[in-house]
Write an enzyme that holds these catalytic residues in place. Structure first.
Site, mmCIF file in Angstrom:
data_model
loop_
_atom_site.group_PDB
_atom_site.id
_atom_site.type_symbol
_atom_site.label_atom_id
_atom_site.label_comp_id
_atom_site.label_asym_id
_atom_site.label_seq_id
_atom_site.Cartn_x
_atom_site.Cartn_y
_atom_site.Cartn_z
ATOM 1 N N HIS A 1 -62.446 83.114 15.789
ATOM 2 C CA HIS A 1 -61.149 84.837 15.839
ATOM 3 C C HIS A 1 -61.851 85.251 14.650
ATOM 4 O O HIS A 1 -62.448 85.218 13.053
ATOM 5 C CB HIS A 1 -60.073 84.620 15.648
ATOM 6 C CG HIS A 1 -59.296 83.255 16.433
ATOM 7 N ND1 HIS A 1 -58.710 82.252 16.262
ATOM 8 C CD2 HIS A 1 -59.035 84.199 18.029
ATOM 9 C CE1 HIS A 1 -58.177 81.724 17.241
ATOM 10 N NE2 HIS A 1 -58.786 82.133 18.355
ATOM 11 N N HIS B 1 -60.356 88.083 11.872
ATOM 12 C CA HIS B 1 -58.484 88.143 11.352
ATOM 13 C C HIS B 1 -59.374 89.383 10.547
ATOM 14 O O HIS B 1 -59.807 89.366 9.750
ATOM 15 C CB HIS B 1 -58.983 86.491 9.922
ATOM 16 C CG HIS B 1 -58.135 85.259 11.107
ATOM 17 N ND1 HIS B 1 -56.943 85.207 11.389
ATOM 18 C CD2 HIS B 1 -59.142 84.821 11.899
ATOM 19 C CE1 HIS B 1 -56.933 84.103 11.882
ATOM 20 N NE2 HIS B 1 -57.400 83.877 12.116
ATOM 21 N N HIS C 1 -55.053 87.467 13.016
ATOM 22 C CA HIS C 1 -56.575 88.178 13.893
ATOM 23 C C HIS C 1 -56.145 89.183 14.242
ATOM 24 O O HIS C 1 -55.098 90.287 14.594
ATOM 25 C CB HIS C 1 -55.872 87.685 15.590
ATOM 26 C CG HIS C 1 -56.159 86.300 15.902
ATOM 27 N ND1 HIS C 1 -56.002 85.499 17.254
ATOM 28 C CD2 HIS C 1 -56.213 85.675 15.323
ATOM 29 C CE1 HIS C 1 -56.296 84.632 16.882
ATOM 30 N NE2 HIS C 1 -56.402 84.030 15.801
ATOM 31 N N HIS D 1 -52.303 88.306 22.220
ATOM 32 C CA HIS D 1 -53.801 87.177 21.558
ATOM 33 C C HIS D 1 -54.121 86.716 23.609
ATOM 34 O O HIS D 1 -53.241 86.407 23.692
ATOM 35 C CB HIS D 1 -52.997 86.757 20.951
ATOM 36 C CG HIS D 1 -54.262 84.923 20.772
ATOM 37 N ND1 HIS D 1 -55.621 85.049 20.184
ATOM 38 C CD2 HIS D 1 -54.304 84.171 21.484
ATOM 39 C CE1 HIS D 1 -56.284 84.454 20.638
ATOM 40 N NE2 HIS D 1 -55.389 83.490 21.380
ATOM 41 N N HIS E 1 -56.773 90.490 21.981
ATOM 42 C CA HIS E 1 -56.867 90.947 20.660
ATOM 43 C C HIS E 1 -58.303 90.857 20.310
ATOM 44 O O HIS E 1 -59.035 90.438 20.803
ATOM 45 C CB HIS E 1 -56.612 89.730 19.177
ATOM 46 C CG HIS E 1 -55.420 89.412 19.606
ATOM 47 N ND1 HIS E 1 -55.436 88.443 18.735
ATOM 48 C CD2 HIS E 1 -54.399 90.398 18.750
ATOM 49 C CE1 HIS E 1 -54.039 88.185 18.792
ATOM 50 N NE2 HIS E 1 -52.825 89.292 19.076
ATOM 51 N N ASP F 1 -60.338 88.530 18.928
ATOM 52 C CA ASP F 1 -60.422 87.373 19.738
ATOM 53 C C ASP F 1 -61.776 86.790 20.165
ATOM 54 O O ASP F 1 -62.778 87.661 20.915
ATOM 55 C CB ASP F 1 -59.636 86.986 21.208
ATOM 56 C CG ASP F 1 -58.335 87.558 20.802
ATOM 57 O OD1 ASP F 1 -57.736 86.746 19.176
ATOM 58 O OD2 ASP F 1 -57.256 87.590 21.068
ATOM 59 N N HIS G 1 -61.554 77.306 14.052
ATOM 60 C CA HIS G 1 -59.889 76.608 13.941
ATOM 61 C C HIS G 1 -60.460 75.115 14.725
ATOM 62 O O HIS G 1 -61.627 75.272 14.305
ATOM 63 C CB HIS G 1 -59.259 76.902 14.225
ATOM 64 C CG HIS G 1 -58.947 78.393 14.179
ATOM 65 N ND1 HIS G 1 -57.687 78.204 13.588
ATOM 66 C CD2 HIS G 1 -59.340 79.514 14.455
ATOM 67 C CE1 HIS G 1 -57.223 80.023 13.450
ATOM 68 N NE2 HIS G 1 -57.875 80.527 13.702
ATOM 69 N N ARG H 1 -56.765 76.707 10.051
ATOM 70 C CA ARG H 1 -58.409 76.798 10.132
ATOM 71 C C ARG H 1 -59.588 76.520 8.961
ATOM 72 O O ARG H 1 -58.654 75.674 7.433
ATOM 73 C CB ARG H 1 -57.709 78.336 9.198
ATOM 74 C CG ARG H 1 -56.926 79.316 9.513
ATOM 75 C CD ARG H 1 -56.504 80.526 9.059
ATOM 76 N NE ARG H 1 -55.578 80.769 9.671
ATOM 77 C CZ ARG H 1 -54.971 82.413 8.842
ATOM 78 N NH1 ARG H 1 -55.410 83.336 8.063
ATOM 79 N NH2 ARG H 1 -54.309 82.599 10.227
#
Length: 189
Positions: A67, A69, A85, A93, A102, A105, A146, A163
């Site tokens: 993603h 952030h 995000h 999301h 998002h 995403d 992730h 993360r």
């Protein structure tokens, strides 16, 4: 007087075009929780959004959520400094969510048996140009990988686990001269 106004307008347009050229392509180094560089993400402005060429190594084989952030901060060991995000339009999301997604995403990526990811993704709702949806607005944003896959629905982040890797997306991202482990060593060639 009109001549000078015309020259000023033309100069402004030319300089604006040059500024956008410096924004794309933009290469960002990606680091793991031990602060070791494990690869890069290259962002290119396209008519349909931002193309992200992701090339990293050293991941656990299998699927991983990835993603954008909201902050350009990748403080180890957990990268929570990157914030939530990137979501400038305040959507829910998830790429499978009818109320989402998002702007940050992206689809899951798959690390092969050796832990390598070498793929291209799209961010159709984002830009590198000026504006609310710019990955470079304010101080910038970050790309986060992730430990597990994003389920595409769970709020607020897809239940994708810890993360494990992070890269700061800023106008100075290209200045990082740390060697890239995913590229052959040019000195040996």
């Amino acid at each position: 007087m009109l001549k000078w106004i015309g020259i000023f307008v033309l100069a402004t347009v030319v300089l604006s075009g040059c500024m956008d050229e410096k924004r794309s392509p933009l290469e960002t180094s990606i680091y793991n929780t031990n602060d070791d560089k494990i690869g890069t993400a290259t962002f290119k402005e396209r008519p349909e959004g931002i193309e992200v060429a992701l090339k990293v190594e050293g991941l656990e084989p299998g699927p991983h959520g990835v993603h954008i952030h909201e902050f350009a901060k990748c403080d180890t060991p957990d990268f929570k400094s990157a914030g939530n995000h990137f979501n400038p339009m305040s959507k829910d999301h998830g790429l499978m969510n009818s109320e989402g997604a998002h702007a940050g995403d992206m689809p899951n990526v798959e690390a092969d048996g050796s832990g390598l990811v070498d793929t291209e993704l799209m961010l159709p709702e984002a830009t590198l140009k000026e504006g609310q949806k710019s990955l470079l607005r304010k101080e910038g944003t970050s790309i986060v990988i992730h430990s597990g896959p994003d389920d595409g629905m769970t709020q607020p982040a897809g239940d994708s686990g810890d993360r494990i890797a992070c890269g700061e997306i800023t106008l100075k991202a290209d200045d990082d001269e740390t060697s890239d482990p995913t590229e052959p060593d040019k000195k040996q060639e």
